[in-house]
Design a protein around this motif. Structure first.
Motif, PDB file in Angstrom:
ATOM      1  N   VAL A  77       0.718  -1.102   0.030  1.00  0.00           N
ATOM      2  CA  VAL A  77      -0.222  -0.050  -0.090  1.00  0.00           C
ATOM      3  C   VAL A  77       0.769   1.309   0.163  1.00  0.00           C
ATOM      4  CG1 VAL A  77      -1.873   1.315   1.366  1.00  0.00           C
ATOM      5  CG2 VAL A  77      -2.007  -1.058   1.070  1.00  0.00           C
ATOM      6  N   PRO A  78       1.918   1.340   0.997  1.00  0.00           N
ATOM      7  CA  PRO A  78       2.849   2.560   0.716  1.00  0.00           C
ATOM      8  C   PRO A  78       3.469   2.929  -0.616  1.00  0.00           C
ATOM      9  CG  PRO A  78       3.143   1.344   2.778  1.00  0.00           C
ATOM     10  CD  PRO A  78       2.127   0.695   1.965  1.00  0.00           C
ATOM     11  N   ALA A  79       3.854   1.610  -1.378  1.00  0.00           N
ATOM     12  CA  ALA A  79       4.430   1.964  -2.640  1.00  0.00           C
ATOM     13  C   ALA A  79       3.168   2.502  -3.614  1.00  0.00           C
ATOM     14  CB  ALA A  79       4.987   0.375  -3.123  1.00  0.00           C
ATOM     15  N   THR A  80       2.079   2.107  -3.567  1.00  0.00           N
ATOM     16  CA  THR A  80       0.940   2.416  -4.398  1.00  0.00           C
ATOM     17  C   THR A  80       0.830   3.845  -4.050  1.00  0.00           C
ATOM     18  OG1 THR A  80      -0.032   0.206  -4.049  1.00  0.00           O
ATOM     19  CG2 THR A  80      -1.417   2.049  -5.168  1.00  0.00           C
ATOM     20  N   LEU A  81       0.538   4.243  -2.613  1.00  0.00           N
ATOM     21  CA  LEU A  81       0.416   5.776  -2.489  1.00  0.00           C
ATOM     22  C   LEU A  81       1.617   6.625  -3.049  1.00  0.00           C
ATOM     23  CD1 LEU A  81      -1.037   5.293   1.080  1.00  0.00           C
ATOM     24  CD2 LEU A  81      -2.450   5.646  -0.846  1.00  0.00           C
ATOM     25  N   ALA A  82       2.782   6.333  -2.941  1.00  0.00           N
ATOM     26  CA  ALA A  82       3.982   6.867  -3.430  1.00  0.00           C
ATOM     27  C   ALA A  82       3.801   7.290  -4.866  1.00  0.00           C
ATOM     28  CB  ALA A  82       5.274   6.158  -3.092  1.00  0.00           C
ATOM     29  N   GLU A  83       3.191   6.427  -5.572  1.00  0.00           N
ATOM     30  CA  GLU A  83       3.070   6.316  -7.051  1.00  0.00           C
ATOM     31  C   GLU A  83       1.704   7.198  -7.361  1.00  0.00           C
ATOM     32  OE1 GLU A  83       3.992   5.605 -11.026  1.00  0.00           O
ATOM     33  OE2 GLU A  83       5.111   5.720  -9.352  1.00  0.00           O
ATOM     34  N   TYR A  84       0.708   7.203  -6.780  1.00  0.00           N
ATOM     35  CA  TYR A  84      -0.470   7.433  -7.211  1.00  0.00           C
ATOM     36  C   TYR A  84      -1.197   8.473  -5.945  1.00  0.00           C
ATOM     37  CZ  TYR A  84      -0.737   3.753 -10.482  1.00  0.00           C
ATOM     38  OH  TYR A  84      -0.268   2.796 -11.464  1.00  0.00           O
ATOM     39  N   ASP A  85      -0.730   8.659  -5.066  1.00  0.00           N
ATOM     40  CA  ASP A  85      -1.156   9.388  -3.851  1.00  0.00           C
ATOM     41  C   ASP A  85      -2.667   9.262  -3.502  1.00  0.00           C
ATOM     42  OD1 ASP A  85      -0.632  11.527  -1.944  1.00  0.00           O
ATOM     43  OD2 ASP A  85      -1.529  13.143  -3.259  1.00  0.00           O
ATOM     44  N   ARG A  86      -3.345   8.284  -3.948  1.00  0.00           N
ATOM     45  CA  ARG A  86      -4.729   7.622  -3.625  1.00  0.00           C
ATOM     46  C   ARG A  86      -4.688   6.292  -3.922  1.00  0.00           C
ATOM     47  NH1 ARG A  86      -8.573   8.186  -8.094  1.00  0.00           N
ATOM     48  NH2 ARG A  86     -10.178   8.959  -6.646  1.00  0.00           N
ATOM     49  N   LEU A  87      -5.755   5.894  -2.997  1.00  0.00           N
ATOM     50  CA  LEU A  87      -6.258   4.165  -3.321  1.00  0.00           C
ATOM     51  C   LEU A  87      -7.646   4.301  -3.392  1.00  0.00           C
ATOM     52  CD1 LEU A  87      -5.111   1.218  -3.660  1.00  0.00           C
ATOM     53  CD2 LEU A  87      -5.055   1.180  -0.977  1.00  0.00           C
ATOM     54  N   THR A  88      -8.571   3.281  -3.894  1.00  0.00           N
ATOM     55  CA  THR A  88      -9.721   3.352  -4.005  1.00  0.00           C
ATOM     56  C   THR A  88     -10.089   1.996  -4.213  1.00  0.00           C
ATOM     57  OG1 THR A  88      -9.973   3.547  -6.479  1.00  0.00           O
ATOM     58  CG2 THR A  88      -9.970   5.561  -5.102  1.00  0.00           C
ATOM     59  N   GLY A  89      -9.148   1.083  -4.374  1.00  0.00           N
ATOM     60  CA  GLY A  89      -9.558  -0.370  -4.607  1.00  0.00           C
ATOM     61  C   GLY A  89      -8.626  -1.381  -4.366  1.00  0.00           C
ATOM     62  N   LEU A  90      -8.861  -2.735  -3.877  1.00  0.00           N
ATOM     63  CA  LEU A  90      -7.916  -3.754  -3.610  1.00  0.00           C
ATOM     64  C   LEU A  90      -8.705  -5.076  -4.035  1.00  0.00           C
ATOM     65  CD1 LEU A  90      -5.453  -5.099  -2.120  1.00  0.00           C
ATOM     66  CD2 LEU A  90      -7.089  -5.019  -0.107  1.00  0.00           C
ATOM     67  N   VAL A  91      -7.920  -5.776  -4.796  1.00  0.00           N
ATOM     68  CA  VAL A  91      -8.265  -7.135  -5.019  1.00  0.00           C
ATOM     69  C   VAL A  91      -7.115  -8.130  -4.362  1.00  0.00           C
ATOM     70  CG1 VAL A  91      -8.666  -8.796  -6.811  1.00  0.00           C
ATOM     71  CG2 VAL A  91      -9.237  -6.456  -7.216  1.00  0.00           C
ATOM     72  N   ASN A  92      -7.496  -8.710  -3.258  1.00  0.00           N
ATOM     73  CA  ASN A  92      -6.830  -9.857  -2.722  1.00  0.00           C
ATOM     74  C   ASN A  92      -6.567 -10.864  -3.383  1.00  0.00           C
ATOM     75  OD1 ASN A  92      -5.618  -8.512  -0.302  1.00  0.00           O
ATOM     76  ND2 ASN A  92      -7.950  -8.448   0.264  1.00  0.00           N
ATOM     77  N   ASN A  93      -5.883 -11.157  -4.507  1.00  0.00           N
ATOM     78  CA  ASN A  93      -5.923 -12.391  -5.392  1.00  0.00           C
ATOM     79  C   ASN A  93      -4.818 -13.289  -5.134  1.00  0.00           C
ATOM     80  OD1 ASN A  93      -6.426 -13.732  -8.179  1.00  0.00           O
ATOM     81  ND2 ASN A  93      -4.523 -12.794  -8.239  1.00  0.00           N
ATOM     82  N   ALA A  94      -3.893 -12.884  -4.689  1.00  0.00           N
ATOM     83  CA  ALA A  94      -2.662 -13.542  -4.949  1.00  0.00           C
ATOM     84  C   ALA A  94      -2.762 -14.912  -3.645  1.00  0.00           C
ATOM     85  CB  ALA A  94      -1.329 -12.817  -4.338  1.00  0.00           C
ATOM     86  N   GLY A  95      -2.461 -16.035  -4.083  1.00  0.00           N
ATOM     87  CA  GLY A  95      -2.840 -17.171  -3.370  1.00  0.00           C
ATOM     88  C   GLY A  95      -2.009 -18.251  -3.761  1.00  0.00           C
ATOM     89  N   VAL A  96      -1.796 -19.393  -2.922  1.00  0.00           N
ATOM     90  CA  VAL A  96      -1.227 -20.603  -3.284  1.00  0.00           C
ATOM     91  C   VAL A  96      -1.804 -21.699  -2.831  1.00  0.00           C
ATOM     92  CG1 VAL A  96       1.129 -19.629  -3.442  1.00  0.00           C
ATOM     93  CG2 VAL A  96       0.605 -20.584  -1.494  1.00  0.00           C
ATOM     94  N   THR A  97      -1.841 -22.890  -3.618  1.00  0.00           N
ATOM     95  CA  THR A  97      -2.376 -24.135  -2.812  1.00  0.00           C
ATOM     96  C   THR A  97      -1.170 -24.782  -2.180  1.00  0.00           C
ATOM     97  OG1 THR A  97      -2.100 -25.101  -4.925  1.00  0.00           O
ATOM     98  CG2 THR A  97      -4.338 -24.285  -4.497  1.00  0.00           C
ATOM     99  N   MET A  98      -1.301 -26.204  -2.326  1.00  0.00           N
ATOM    100  CA  MET A  98      -0.415 -26.979  -1.693  1.00  0.00           C
ATOM    101  C   MET A  98      -0.324 -28.373  -2.555  1.00  0.00           C
ATOM    102  SD  MET A  98      -2.222 -27.318   1.838  1.00  0.00           S
ATOM    103  CE  MET A  98      -1.283 -28.593   2.600  1.00  0.00           C
ATOM    104  N   ARG A  99       0.631 -29.024  -2.102  1.00  0.00           N
ATOM    105  CA  ARG A  99       0.550 -30.305  -2.914  1.00  0.00           C
ATOM    106  C   ARG A  99      -0.569 -31.071  -2.631  1.00  0.00           C
ATOM    107  NH1 ARG A  99       4.403 -31.014  -6.901  1.00  0.00           N
ATOM    108  NH2 ARG A  99       4.138 -33.171  -6.529  1.00  0.00           N
ATOM    109  N   ILE A 100      -1.318 -31.611  -3.639  1.00  0.00           N
ATOM    110  CA  ILE A 100      -2.471 -32.109  -3.662  1.00  0.00           C
ATOM    111  C   ILE A 100      -2.376 -33.529  -2.939  1.00  0.00           C
ATOM    112  CG2 ILE A 100      -4.365 -33.195  -5.180  1.00  0.00           C
ATOM    113  CD1 ILE A 100      -3.984 -30.887  -6.871  1.00  0.00           C
ATOM    114  N   GLY A 101      -3.144 -34.036  -2.045  1.00  0.00           N
ATOM    115  CA  GLY A 101      -2.967 -35.082  -1.287  1.00  0.00           C
ATOM    116  C   GLY A 101      -4.027 -35.368  -0.053  1.00  0.00           C
ATOM    117  N   ASP A 102      -3.778 -36.439   0.566  1.00  0.00           N
ATOM    118  CA  ASP A 102      -4.438 -36.759   1.818  1.00  0.00           C
ATOM    119  C   ASP A 102      -4.161 -35.769   2.890  1.00  0.00           C
ATOM    120  OD1 ASP A 102      -5.939 -38.576   0.341  1.00  0.00           O
ATOM    121  OD2 ASP A 102      -4.686 -40.264   1.209  1.00  0.00           O
ATOM    122  N   TYR A 103      -4.913 -35.689   3.626  1.00  0.00           N
ATOM    123  CA  TYR A 103      -4.568 -34.559   4.874  1.00  0.00           C
ATOM    124  C   TYR A 103      -3.537 -35.104   5.861  1.00  0.00           C
ATOM    125  CZ  TYR A 103      -5.320 -31.813   9.060  1.00  0.00           C
ATOM    126  OH  TYR A 103      -5.017 -30.725  10.135  1.00  0.00           O
TER     127      TYR A 103
END
Length: 254
Positions: A77-103
């Motif tokens: 967020v600070p990097a975004t504000l340094a570039e644009y001086d405002r923020l109106t939206g956020l999409v929390n998209n980044a994510g990872v799974t894990m190795r598929i398998g039994d618990y």
């Protein structure tokens, strides 16, 4: 949609270098947003997405960040504000799974990293964004969209139960924040994709997962990233002005 530079929405999309994140970035660029896109290592892919968004008229800031490192997450967020001086939206998209398998076979170190990226980073980034957006803190309001998963309600047995748990946490965050920050001018919603054609399945050791799962999906196919992006764009549009705390499931009927 045409905006002056001063009035254009400024939206962060985490994990914006490929897959669903790239599709969201390009859709929001087409809708008139300026963007801050995070990526971890896929510099060339991130640059290609940025180029496509700029061709659509958007200004684009690329932020390299390993969101498993909460110091990196705190800097988005600070990097975004340094570039644009405002923020109106956020999409929390980044994510990872894990190795598929039994618990019973899970690797706790892998689970810890996944929880840092899927839960702790969104908590940190969203807190910083809300401090800027909240009308009670002098902000102009805003829109947050959290990318969850159909796994949050299915539990993903024999696949990746801890991943499902992480996405259930995101659902709970949406509900709580929509109620706490609605009076402060911020709408918070969730988009929950089902199986989608992205590289996340190969990362989990099952590259053919979309084809394998298709027979069990009522629409008999996996989703394409642009179909998830369309759902995200809805929440940023005027038609969703009275929608907050919602979970839009884009899972082909599953």
């Amino acid at each position: 949609m045409v905006h002056s530079t001063e009035s254009r929405p400024v939206t962060i999309v985490t994990g914006g270098s490929r897959g669903i994140g790239a599709a969201i970035a390009e859709r929001l660029a087409a809708d008139g947003h300026d963007l801050a896109l995070t990526y971890r290592v896929a510099r060339d892919e991130a640059a290609a997405v940025a180029g496509a968004c700029r061709a659509l008229g958007a200004r684009v800031l690329l932020i390299q960040a390993d969101l498993a490192d909460l110091d990196d997450a705190a800097g988005v967020v600070p990097a975004t504000l340094a570039e644009y001086d405002r923020l109106t939206g956020l999409v929390n998209n980044a994510g990872v799974t894990m190795r598929i398998g039994d618990y019973i076979d899970i690797d706790l170190a892998e689970v810890e990293r996944m929880l840092r990226i899927n839960v702790l980073a969104p908590i940190a980034i969203t807190r910083a964004a809300l401090e800027v957006m909240s009308s009670e803190r002098g902000g102009e309001g805003g829109t947050i969209v959290n990318i969850s998963s159909g796994a949050a309600t299915s539990g993903a047995p024999n696949t990746y139960v801890p991943y499902a748990m992480s996405k259930a946490a995101i659902n709970a965050m949406t509900i709580g924040l929509s109620k706490e920050f609605g009076p402060q001018g911020v709408r918070v919603n969730t988009v929950s994709p089902g199986t989608t054609y992205t590289t996340i399945h190969a990362d989990g050791g099952r590259p053919n997962a979309p084809e394998e799962r298709a027979p069990g999906i009522p629409l008999r196919r996996a989703a394409h990233p642009d179909e998830i992006a369309d759902a995200v764009a809805y929440f940023f549009g005027p038609g969703a002005a009275f929608t907050s705390g919602a979970d839009l499931r884009v899972a082909g009927g599953s």
